[in-house]
Design a protein around this motif. Structure first.
Motif: not given
Ligand SMILES: NC(=O)c1ccc[n+]([C@@H]2O[C@H](COP(=O)([O-])OP(=O)(O)OC[C@H]3O[C@@H](n4cnc5c(N)ncnc54)[C@H](OP(=O)(O)O)[C@@H]3O)[C@@H](O)[C@H]2O)c1
Length: 441
Positions: A260-264, A237-248, A171-175
């Motif tokens: 994907k950033l999922l809202a569940v 509960h909310c975690e963003g994508i700030d710590s997602v690396s290209a390696e992961d 639900v977040n197009g930017t992410c």
């Protein structure tokens, strides 16, 4: 414009429905495109004509899109709302104040309110609804959840015959744009974010998107509708994508997943599991095929089975299309003296939001460890003590320190995993817990 010029108004059947626009930026101008450019179609679908009574902006001297008639501009929102010619107040300012106060004023005055503002609906939706029910006003917010996607109507109306057990949304197009860019080009997050800003997919201050707050707002209002339960934004509960690396991301791909950033939101026997976080989605899942700035919402009803809605979550025309649909709904209800209550029809469930520690998921974990004998056994021992069952493990790199140890777990309690990782992080041979992400199914 004199907002008080018409103190006596003819009935709705012999006069146009009066619109007050609070805000006329990207979405407001898009709405004017539809109201002025497609007035006949709008009149046909709503049973009569519309008239824009006035448009509230912050700055009267600003250069405007040609669709905006500058003689309608005003800065006096409060008087405009009280103008008896105004039937529908369309709030497109954004932010909390003054939007919250003005929406409440309009609802208390018995007006129909249409808004695209997820922040005020997530924070004050139930208060607004109560005010609307008391005064005979109504509240509509299709555009607040996923832009052009008619998810509010589908959840609140089309799936009414179902018990919805699960909803999952991108639900977040930017992410989603940033994660797609990182997946396709291997770019780091900072570079993908700069590209998103250059193309207009991300704001100059992207913190609400990147940090997951924007998705949490949307999840809050969708979860209320889907589960009929009082969901407080602060319990999500909310975690963003700030710590997602290209390696992961690349490693997830080699394991058969897309990040994907999922809202569940899930209905459990004792309550609701509602959370926003980056997730490893199996490549064959429909949500894995949602790329770029697009949004999608996947729903599971007990009778309908799975269904997915897909489309543009933002943008001038796309968002305005959802606002226009709400304006038409509100106008039809006003003209027919029908039910104007809007999508929230009261809370039927008393299910609480469960503590995040009790939520269940599979996890992907990356540990940076010393390349020494016995490290894996020590880590496995801690996992075992905390009832964390490992589904697969692989080591990447050899000889150098640190090396990467990658685990995918079976389904585990969040609290148990966090306790295990805290202990693992303190082992002398473990340099860091570099990444932890949930895995879908
Ligand atoms: N943009 C999208 O794609 C999108 C998608 C989904 C939902 N939304 C939601 O739609 C709403 C509007 O977004 P937008 O992108 O159209 O915003 P925007 O371009 O920034 O426009 C905001 C408008 O509100 C006016 N405004 C702001 N604060 C005001 C105040 N205190 N008093 C009077 N007027 C005020 C501004 O006046 P000035 O023109 O004088 O500055 C401007 O006309 C927000 O709630 C947003 O979250 C937007």
């Amino acid at each position: 414009m004199d907002p008080h010029s018409a103190m006596k108004t003819p009935s709705h059947s012999d006069r146009p429905i009066g619109l007050a626009l609070l805000g006329c930026g990207t979405v407001g101008s898009g709405l004017l495109d539809i109201v002025t450019g497609h007035s006949e179609r709008l009149a046909a679908s709503s049973g009569g004509e519309f008239q824009v009574i006035a448009i509230v902006v912050r700055c009267l001297d600003k250069e405007r899109d040609p669709v905006v008639r500058t003689e309608l501009l005003t800065t006096d929102a409060s008087s405009l709302i009280d103008d008896p010619r105004v039937d529908i107040v369309v709030e497109l300012m954004g932010g909390i104040e003054p939007a919250r106060t003005l929406v409440m004023q309009a609802l208390r005055a018995g007006k129909a309110v249409v808004t695209a503002n997820k922040a005020i609906i997530a924070r004050f939706g139930p208060e607004f609804q109560a005010a609307a029910e008391q005064s005979g006003g109504s509240l509509h917010y299709e555009a607040a959840a996923a832009g052009a996607i008619p998810v509010v109507k589908v959840v609140a109306e089309a799936l009414r015959g179902n018990q919805i057990n699960e909803l999952m949304g991108i639900v977040n197009g930017t992410c989603n744009y940033i994660l797609t860019e990182m997946t396709q080009s291997g770019a780091p997050l900072s570079q993908a974010l700069s590209n998103a800003q250059r193309l207009g997919y991300a704001e100059a201050d992207p913190s609400s998107d990147i940090g997951g707050e924007d998705a949490a707002y949307k999840l809050t209002l969708l979860a209320r509708l889907a589960f009929g339960a009082r969901v407080d934004i602060d319990a999500v509960h909310c975690e963003g994508i700030d710590s997602v690396s290209a390696e992961d991301i690349s490693r997830a791909q080699s394991l058969g997943y897309v990040v994907k950033l999922l809202a569940v939101g899930r209905r459990q026997s004792k309550g609701l599991d509602v959370r926003v976080h980056p997730t490893l989605v199996p490549a064959e899942h429909p949500l894995a095929a949602v790329h770029g700035a697009f949004n999608a919402v996947y729903l599971q009803g007990d009778s309908s089975g799975p269904l997915m809605l897909y489309g543009q979550g933002a943008g001038r025309a796309a968002t305005a299309s959802a606002v226009a649909a709400d304006v038409i709904d509100a106008a039809r209800a006003i003209r027919s003296n029908g039910d104007t209550s809007g999508p929230i029809s009261g809370f039927t469930e008393t299910l609480p939001v469960l503590p995040i520690d009790d939520s269940l998921s599979r996890y992907y974990i990356c540990l940076k460890v010393a390349d020494e004998p016995g490290v894996l056994a020590a880590v496995a021992n801690v996992f075992g003590e905390h009832q964390v069952s490992v589904a697969s493990c692989l080591q990447e790199g050899q000889g150098a320190t640190p090396v990467d140890l990658i685990f995918v777990t079976h389904t585990v309690r969040h609290g148990a995993l966090m306790a295990a990782l805290a202990e693992i992080g303190s082992l002398s041979t473990v340099v860091s817990v570099a990444a932890t992400m949930r895995v879908l199914r």
